[in-house]
Scaffold this motif. Structure first.
Motif, short mmCIF file in Angstrom:
data_model
loop_
_atom_site.label_atom_id
_atom_site.label_comp_id
_atom_site.label_asym_id
_atom_site.label_seq_id
_atom_site.Cartn_x
_atom_site.Cartn_y
_atom_site.Cartn_z
N SER A 13 0.81 -1.23 0.00
CA SER A 13 0.00 0.00 0.00
C SER A 13 0.84 1.27 0.00
O SER A 13 0.29 2.36 -0.17
N ILE A 51 8.22 1.15 -0.78
CA ILE A 51 8.95 0.17 -1.59
C ILE A 51 7.99 -0.90 -2.11
O ILE A 51 8.13 -1.39 -3.24
N ARG A 90 -2.70 -3.54 5.26
CA ARG A 90 -3.96 -3.32 6.00
C ARG A 90 -4.88 -2.36 5.26
O ARG A 90 -6.09 -2.53 5.25
N ARG A 91 -4.33 -1.33 4.61
CA ARG A 91 -5.19 -0.29 4.01
C ARG A 91 -5.73 -0.73 2.65
O ARG A 91 -5.13 -0.48 1.60
N ASP A 97 -3.98 -7.68 8.37
CA ASP A 97 -2.97 -7.24 9.33
C ASP A 97 -2.03 -8.41 9.56
O ASP A 97 -2.38 -9.40 10.23
N ASN A 102 7.83 -7.89 2.16
CA ASN A 102 8.36 -6.52 2.24
C ASN A 102 7.79 -5.70 3.41
O ASN A 102 8.45 -4.78 3.88
N TYR A 124 13.55 -3.20 15.99
CA TYR A 124 13.66 -3.16 14.52
C TYR A 124 14.97 -3.81 14.06
O TYR A 124 14.97 -4.68 13.18
N VAL A 126 15.74 4.75 1.91
CA VAL A 126 14.99 4.77 0.64
C VAL A 126 13.87 5.79 0.81
O VAL A 126 13.04 5.67 1.72
N ASN A 145 6.09 8.11 3.07
CA ASN A 145 5.69 7.91 4.47
C ASN A 145 6.04 9.16 5.28
O ASN A 145 7.21 9.53 5.36
#
Ligand SMILES: NC(=O)c1ccc[n+]([C@@H]2O[C@H](COP(=O)([O-])OP(=O)(O)OC[C@H]3O[C@@H](n4cnc5c(N)ncnc54)[C@H](OP(=O)(O)O)[C@@H]3O)[C@@H](O)[C@H]2O)c1
Length: 279
Positions: A33, A36, A56-57, A82, A107, A172, A205, A209
């Motif tokens: 959505s 990348i 999700r979107r 999700d 991804n 992360y 990248v 967002n």
């Protein structure tokens, strides 16, 4: 038990190239959505693959689906899921296991910044579930089919962050250490099977967002690469069964430095930088 000593499909060099697009097979992109993922979906559609778009979107996926169909004449299916939710993920994994999946791009991923003890612990668990467990789940779902068809491509989006310890980005960095290692290990297991596995381990990248505004102001402009460039490089690399792709010369250099510098030295330096992002 994976059959890995198979020479691969007739007429194709072992481990090289990808299954050609057909009306039946699909390229799957998670996190399609935005960023990348959208670029990967566009790149695959441009090469003639019909796609399954996951995030999700659903509204954004539906818009992308329409655009890809109009522009490239491919089928673009939407699955609004999700991926950090095991109950939502299970039926998707079962569906992918039952379909002819030519390419899987794992991804979808999110990052959090700041000392882990000060972050929302439920969200940190969800990050692990999305960035690591879902990648493992979906890969295992498509593997038996790819092995029986003796062909396929698996692209795993890890990160340069997975190369080193990063205080103030601990969940992360650790989740991406998993993806980096899993991708490169799996590739070794599948040598000669006809299945290509490539790790995309990018540095910065540029995407749309809004969270990037904070990072963007602290990372020099010349280090950034575009999502479209990253996607093209990634699918080219997957086609050639490259082990790892790192878009951008500067990011490549930083990737090598991150992998081979003493971790006790890099952790406090990188941690101090990420502290500024954690605010
Ligand atoms: N951009 C960079 O600088 C950079 C650098 C290194 C690595 N990466 C990695 O590249 C990948 C893509 O990042 P990006 O920069 O393109 O980020 P992005 O624009 O924020 O895209 C993230 C994608 O993941 C999806 N997603 C997030 N949570 C999800 C969930 N719970 N279930 C399903 N989908 C979910 C989002 O869709 P929904 O919100 O619609 O669910 C979105 O499509 C990530 O794995 C990231 O870690 C990015």
């Amino acid at each position: 038990m994976l059959a890995v000593d198979d020479p691969g499909p007739p007429g194709r060099l072992p481990g090289v190239s990808l299954p050609a697009p057909t009306s039946e097979n699909r390229a799957v992109v998670t996190g399609a959505s935005s960023g990348i993922g959208t670029a990967l979906a566009e790149e695959l559609a441009r090469r003639g693959y019909s796609v399954i778009l996951i995030a999700r979107r659903g509204d954004l996926l539906a818009e992308l689906s329409q655009r890809l169909t109009d522009r490239y004449g491919v089928t673009a299916e939407v699955r609004a899921v999700d991926l950090s939710d095991r109950d939502q993920r299970a039926p998707l994994a079962a569906e992918l296991a039952s379909r002819d999946i030519a390419i899987l791009c794992n991804n979808a991923g999110v990052a959090t910044f700041g000392p882990v003890a000060e972050l929302d612990l439920d969200f940190e668990r969800a990050v692990m579930e999305l960035n690591a467990v879902a990648v493992h789940d979906l890969t295992l779902a498509v593997l038996p089919g790819m092995l029986s068809r003796r062909g396929g491509g698996i692209l795993i989006t890890g990160s340069a962050a997975g190369n080193m310890p990063i205080p103030n980005n601990a969940t992360y960095a650790a989740s991406k250490a998993f993806t980096n290692s899993f991708s490169e290990s799996l590739r070794g297991e599948l040598t000669g099977s006809g299945i290509n596995v490539t790790l995309l381990a990018p540095g910065p990248v540029r995407t749309d967002n809004p969270d990037q505004d904070e990072v963007g102001s602290k990372v020099p402009e010349f280090i950034w690469v575009t999502a479209a460039y990253t996607a093209k490089l990634s699918i080219d690399a997957l086609e050639r069964n490259k082990m790892r792709v790192v878009p951008g010369l500067i990011s490549k250099g930083m990737s090598v430095a991150g992998q081979y510098s003493p971790r006790a030295l890099t952790a406090p330096i990188v941690g101090a930088f990420y502290k500024k992002l954690g605010g």
